[in-house]
Design a protein around this motif. Structure first.
Motif, PDB file in Angstrom:
ATOM      1  N   ALA A   1      25.972 -39.384 103.636  1.00  9.65           N
ATOM      2  CA  ALA A   1      24.768 -38.900 104.311  1.00  9.65           C
ATOM      3  C   ALA A   1      23.531 -39.122 103.455  1.00  9.65           C
ATOM      4  O   ALA A   1      22.465 -39.518 103.961  1.00  9.65           O
ATOM      5  CB  ALA A   1      24.917 -37.414 104.651  1.00  9.65           C
ATOM      6  N   ARG A   2      23.655 -38.889 102.132  1.00 11.70           N
ATOM      7  CA  ARG A   2      22.499 -39.092 101.246  1.00 11.70           C
ATOM      8  C   ARG A   2      22.127 -40.571 101.140  1.00 11.70           C
ATOM      9  O   ARG A   2      20.943 -40.919 101.026  1.00 11.70           O
ATOM     10  CB  ARG A   2      22.796 -38.489  99.869  1.00 11.70           C
ATOM     11  N   LEU A   3      23.116 -41.448 101.175  1.00 11.30           N
ATOM     12  CA  LEU A   3      22.828 -42.884 101.177  1.00 11.30           C
ATOM     13  C   LEU A   3      22.113 -43.286 102.467  1.00 11.30           C
ATOM     14  O   LEU A   3      21.160 -44.073 102.447  1.00 11.30           O
ATOM     15  CB  LEU A   3      24.131 -43.673 101.025  1.00 11.30           C
ATOM     16  N   ILE A   4      22.547 -42.720 103.583  1.00 16.08           N
ATOM     17  CA  ILE A   4      21.930 -43.038 104.874  1.00 16.08           C
ATOM     18  C   ILE A   4      20.476 -42.593 104.905  1.00 16.08           C
ATOM     19  O   ILE A   4      19.596 -43.340 105.338  1.00 16.08           O
ATOM     20  CB  ILE A   4      22.731 -42.391 106.018  1.00 16.08           C
ATOM     21  N   ILE A   5      20.200 -41.373 104.448  1.00 16.27           N
ATOM     22  CA  ILE A   5      18.810 -40.887 104.484  1.00 16.27           C
ATOM     23  C   ILE A   5      17.946 -41.698 103.527  1.00 16.27           C
ATOM     24  O   ILE A   5      16.753 -41.923 103.791  1.00 16.27           O
ATOM     25  CB  ILE A   5      18.735 -39.379 104.170  1.00 16.27           C
ATOM     26  N   LEU A   6      18.527 -42.161 102.423  1.00 23.98           N
ATOM     27  CA  LEU A   6      17.786 -43.037 101.503  1.00 23.98           C
ATOM     28  C   LEU A   6      17.396 -44.330 102.205  1.00 23.98           C
ATOM     29  O   LEU A   6      16.239 -44.783 102.111  1.00 23.98           O
ATOM     30  CB  LEU A   6      18.636 -43.328 100.271  1.00 23.98           C
ATOM     31  N   ILE A   7      18.336 -44.926 102.926  1.00 23.59           N
ATOM     32  CA  ILE A   7      18.058 -46.169 103.662  1.00 23.59           C
ATOM     33  C   ILE A   7      17.012 -45.930 104.738  1.00 23.59           C
ATOM     34  O   ILE A   7      16.069 -46.721 104.909  1.00 23.59           O
ATOM     35  CB  ILE A   7      19.357 -46.722 104.266  1.00 23.59           C
ATOM     36  N   LEU A   8      17.146 -44.828 105.479  1.00 24.25           N
ATOM     37  CA  LEU A   8      16.171 -44.515 106.529  1.00 24.25           C
ATOM     38  C   LEU A   8      14.779 -44.302 105.939  1.00 24.25           C
ATOM     39  O   LEU A   8      13.768 -44.704 106.535  1.00 24.25           O
ATOM     40  CB  LEU A   8      16.614 -43.276 107.303  1.00 24.25           C
ATOM     41  N   ASN A   9      14.697 -43.672 104.766  1.00 29.48           N
ATOM     42  CA  ASN A   9      13.396 -43.467 104.118  1.00 29.48           C
ATOM     43  C   ASN A   9      12.780 -44.783 103.661  1.00 29.48           C
ATOM     44  O   ASN A   9      11.548 -44.948 103.684  1.00 29.48           O
ATOM     45  CB  ASN A   9      13.540 -42.510 102.938  1.00 29.48           C
ATOM     46  N   VAL A  10      13.621 -45.739 103.246  1.00 33.34           N
ATOM     47  CA  VAL A  10      13.118 -47.069 102.885  1.00 33.34           C
ATOM     48  C   VAL A  10      12.514 -47.745 104.115  1.00 33.34           C
ATOM     49  O   VAL A  10      11.409 -48.297 104.070  1.00 33.34           O
ATOM     50  CB  VAL A  10      14.240 -47.938 102.287  1.00 33.34           C
ATOM     51  N   PHE A  11      13.230 -47.690 105.239  1.00 32.04           N
ATOM     52  CA  PHE A  11      12.703 -48.271 106.480  1.00 32.04           C
ATOM     53  C   PHE A  11      11.412 -47.571 106.904  1.00 32.04           C
ATOM     54  O   PHE A  11      10.456 -48.211 107.341  1.00 32.04           O
ATOM     55  CB  PHE A  11      13.741 -48.158 107.598  1.00 32.04           C
ATOM     56  N   TYR A  12      11.386 -46.246 106.744  1.00 32.57           N
ATOM     57  CA  TYR A  12      10.190 -45.482 107.111  1.00 32.57           C
ATOM     58  C   TYR A  12       8.982 -45.885 106.278  1.00 32.57           C
ATOM     59  O   TYR A  12       7.852 -45.904 106.782  1.00 32.57           O
ATOM     60  CB  TYR A  12      10.455 -43.984 106.941  1.00 32.57           C
ATOM     61  N   SER A  13       9.207 -46.216 105.018  1.00 27.87           N
ATOM     62  CA  SER A  13       8.094 -46.609 104.150  1.00 27.87           C
ATOM     63  C   SER A  13       7.390 -47.861 104.664  1.00 27.87           C
ATOM     64  O   SER A  13       6.217 -48.096 104.351  1.00 27.87           O
ATOM     65  CB  SER A  13       8.593 -46.833 102.718  1.00 27.87           C
ATOM     66  N   PHE A  14       8.104 -48.655 105.471  1.00 30.43           N
ATOM     67  CA  PHE A  14       7.493 -49.870 106.046  1.00 30.43           C
ATOM     68  C   PHE A  14       6.934 -49.625 107.450  1.00 30.43           C
ATOM     69  O   PHE A  14       5.824 -50.049 107.759  1.00 30.43           O
ATOM     70  CB  PHE A  14       8.522 -51.001 106.104  1.00 30.43           C
ATOM     71  N   VAL A  15       7.686 -48.940 108.305  1.00 30.57           N
ATOM     72  CA  VAL A  15       7.269 -48.802 109.710  1.00 30.57           C
ATOM     73  C   VAL A  15       6.521 -47.505 109.987  1.00 30.57           C
ATOM     74  O   VAL A  15       5.899 -47.367 111.049  1.00 30.57           O
ATOM     75  CB  VAL A  15       8.481 -48.918 110.653  1.00 30.57           C
ATOM     76  N   LYS A  16       6.597 -46.520 109.073  1.00 28.97           N
ATOM     77  CA  LYS A  16       5.884 -45.251 109.203  1.00 28.97           C
ATOM     78  C   LYS A  16       6.244 -44.499 110.482  1.00 28.97           C
ATOM     79  O   LYS A  16       5.422 -43.768 111.050  1.00 28.97           O
ATOM     80  CB  LYS A  16       4.360 -45.461 109.140  1.00 28.97           C
ATOM     81  N   ASN A  17       7.467 -44.660 110.923  1.00 26.71           N
ATOM     82  CA  ASN A  17       7.930 -43.960 112.122  1.00 26.71           C
ATOM     83  C   ASN A  17       9.453 -43.832 112.017  1.00 26.71           C
ATOM     84  O   ASN A  17      10.155 -44.849 111.953  1.00 26.71           O
ATOM     85  CB  ASN A  17       7.531 -44.728 113.386  1.00 26.71           C
ATOM     86  N   TYR A  18       9.944 -42.592 111.986  1.00 22.99           N
ATOM     87  CA  TYR A  18      11.380 -42.398 111.811  1.00 22.99           C
ATOM     88  C   TYR A  18      12.177 -42.853 113.027  1.00 22.99           C
ATOM     89  O   TYR A  18      13.362 -43.178 112.915  1.00 22.99           O
ATOM     90  CB  TYR A  18      11.690 -40.941 111.487  1.00 22.99           C
ATOM     91  N   GLY A  19      11.554 -42.864 114.192  1.00 22.47           N
ATOM     92  CA  GLY A  19      12.244 -43.377 115.369  1.00 22.47           C
ATOM     93  C   GLY A  19      12.577 -44.849 115.219  1.00 22.47           C
ATOM     94  O   GLY A  19      13.720 -45.276 115.459  1.00 22.47           O
ATOM     95  N   TRP A  20      11.586 -45.637 114.800  1.00 27.52           N
ATOM     96  CA  TRP A  20      11.836 -47.066 114.583  1.00 27.52           C
ATOM     97  C   TRP A  20      12.769 -47.283 113.394  1.00 27.52           C
ATOM     98  O   TRP A  20      13.550 -48.252 113.379  1.00 27.52           O
ATOM     99  CB  TRP A  20      10.530 -47.816 114.380  1.00 27.52           C
ATOM    100  N   ALA A  21      12.711 -46.389 112.393  1.00 23.16           N
ATOM    101  CA  ALA A  21      13.637 -46.482 111.264  1.00 23.16           C
ATOM    102  C   ALA A  21      15.079 -46.315 111.749  1.00 23.16           C
ATOM    103  O   ALA A  21      15.989 -47.010 111.271  1.00 23.16           O
ATOM    104  CB  ALA A  21      13.300 -45.421 110.213  1.00 23.16           C
ATOM    105  N   ILE A  22      15.295 -45.417 112.714  1.00 21.18           N
ATOM    106  CA  ILE A  22      16.634 -45.221 113.292  1.00 21.18           C
ATOM    107  C   ILE A  22      17.083 -46.463 114.041  1.00 21.18           C
ATOM    108  O   ILE A  22      18.242 -46.900 113.923  1.00 21.18           O
ATOM    109  CB  ILE A  22      16.628 -43.986 114.217  1.00 21.18           C
TER     110      ILE A  22
END
Length: 494
Positions: free
Chosen positions: A297-318
């Motif tokens: 779970a911690r690895l997944i949230i790390l990956i999602l936060n990396v995606f968020y840093s680029f797209v600035k939207n957690y929906g698109w990160a998902i």
């Protein structure tokens, strides 16, 4: 027949994943004083209320920090508001106080003064000085209480923490808990019937909501602690929570610290986030309670936060994460679809065997295994991708339902909060439609028609009240699965 059995296995694995994890998360389950005294960048601000009604409850003092805002009252020297700025969350219930002082059973009114980064309350009891001093830092404060040993003191947090998720109160209450770190870390909610006394030499105790935790560290002589289950109390203070009490395990909890001598505690108010809790090296990260799926779970949230840093939207990160998983598991998905196709081609031969040996199950199984060996077909290969992905899916479910990153995080259009359900149920219904389309495309046996229709309906019902972040993931994953199925059949199977 074998294809039908495989689809049943897939369906029930998905249901078992959700039910097991749901049961798992709903079951009940801690700073250097000189550093905390150090001066911070911002100054303390003071406001004194002057209305008659407010004065009857004591004057108020406002303390502003970068991370939080505290409102104190001279009644009990307690906190009437604890507001976390970043998350826009108020943790003190209305008309209640935290860390207020009772001498005997009577709340005491204090004089006060501000000195640097400290707030000092004092009064005289039986002709002797009684003093409470708050030292503020960015994650909370240190509280020193000095008084004669002949006085029996109660530091009260009996009001407990407030529900912060007004749009989803029942889900918030489900995560309310009490933790103790003495000889070992443990949750004690199972021991709190109406009241429970902890007399051991505790290092820290904590009250949590779904997303936040208030931790009290015993720096010196804090004494025993009484814990209360608040929803059982017949009091107007808790009437705002009674409406939720019929929905299952929705108890809130409060604490009273009892002391007969001067003591010192350190208080932290933190979001429940592994990286933040772990940095104190006190075992606070155990509060997150990720279980065996925690590292994934911690690895997944790390990956999602990396995606968020680029797209600035957690929906698109998902959505991007769903696409990433599809790429990673493409070889397995390809093998699964090929295996399904091979099983479909063998259906006529299997039917002949079933008819020929319908009264001899042992011979039927032996002949079926021989048929699979001749045509080099593994009837269980279609289940392998699901079993490999199982830990990822359950950890992802944990992330999308509890991670504070998704609290009040918007996506697009009507999805304004990924931590609560889709208000119009568009995502779960669309997810079910995609599942149905995929099943209709991959299923050729008319005897499976009932399961083809029922399983998407069951999944829609299960997903209706799940957070929209999880609904979005499954919708995106099923859409990609449909496209993947089409491409594999076109390019590989012809």
């Amino acid at each position: 027949m074998e294809n039908e059995q495989q689809r049943l296995i897939v369906a029930f694995i998905l249901i078992i994943i959700i039910l097991l994890f749901w049961s798992f998360v709903t079951s009940p389950r801690g700073s250097n004083v000189e550093m905390q005294k150090a001066k911070a960048k911002d100054s303390l601000k003071e406001t004194v209320s002057n209305t008659t009604d407010e004065l009857s409850a004591g004057d108020t003092i406002l303390i502003e920090r970068d991370n939080y805002r505290l409102t104190f009252t001279t009644k009990g020297g307690g906190i009437k508001s604890l507001y976390i700025k970043r998350y826009e969350a108020e943790l003190v219930p209305e008309r209640c106080l935290l860390f207020d002082t009772k001498i005997g059973d009577i709340k005491t009114f204090f004089e006060y003064s501000l000195l640097g980064d400290s707030l000092i309350f004092w009064t005289y009891v039986r002709g002797k000085k009684y003093e409470k001093v708050y030292y503020f830092h960015e994650d909370g404060f240190v509280l020193k209480v000095n008084f004669p040993d002949t006085i029996h003191h109660i530091l009260s947090l009996k009001a407990g923490l407030k529900i912060t998720e007004e749009k989803n109160q029942r889900d918030d209450l489900k995560y309310f808990n009490v933790y103790v770190q003495d000889k070992k870390f443990r949750s004690i909610v199972g021991e709190i019937q109406n009241q429970y006394r902890l007399s051991s030499d505790w290092k820290w105790i904590a009250l949590r909501t779904k997303y936040f935790v208030l931790i009290v560290n015993n720096l010196a002589n804090a004494g025993s602690a009484d814990f209360y289950r608040l929803t059982k109390l017949n009091s107007e203070i808790y009437s705002a929570f009674v409406s939720c009490a019929a929905g299952g395990n929705v108890n809130r909890y409060g604490i009273e610290v009892l002391a007969n001598s001067s003591f010192c505690v350190s208080v932290l108010v933190l979001p429940i986030k592994f990286s933040i809790l772990a940095k104190y090296q006190k075992g606070y990260e155990q509060i997150e309670h990720g279980g065996i799926w925690g590292p994934i779970a911690r690895l997944i949230i790390l990956i999602l936060n990396v995606f968020y840093s680029f797209v600035k939207n957690y929906g698109w990160a998902i959505v991007i994460f769903a696409f990433l998983l599809k790429i990673i598991f493409f070889p397995l998905s390809r093998q699964m679809i090929i295996s399904q196709r091979q099983m479909q081609l063998l259906q006529p031969e299997l039917k002949k065997l079933q008819e020929k040996f319908k009264n001899d199950p042992q011979t039927l199984n032996r002949e079926m295994m021989h048929l699979y060996k001749v045509y080099r077909v593994n009837p269980f290969s279609g289940c392998l991708p699901l079993l490999i992905q199982f830990p990822i899916f359950i950890a992802l479910y944990q992330v999308l339902t509890t991670a504070i990153e998704f609290r009040r995080a918007p996506f697009i259009l009507w999805i304004s909060d990924l931590s609560i359900k889709d208000p119009y149920y568009v995502l779960p219904i669309a997810m079910g439609v995609l599942m149905l389309l995929q099943s209709l495309i991959t299923t050729v046996d008319p005897r499976q028609r009932f399961m083809v229709i029922m399983m998407p309906l069951i999944m829609i019902i299960i997903f209706l009240n799940f957070p929209s972040g999880l609904q979005l993931y499954w919708f995106g994953y099923n859409l990609l699965s449909l496209l993947e199925n089409f491409l594999i059949k076109r390019k590989v199977l012809g």
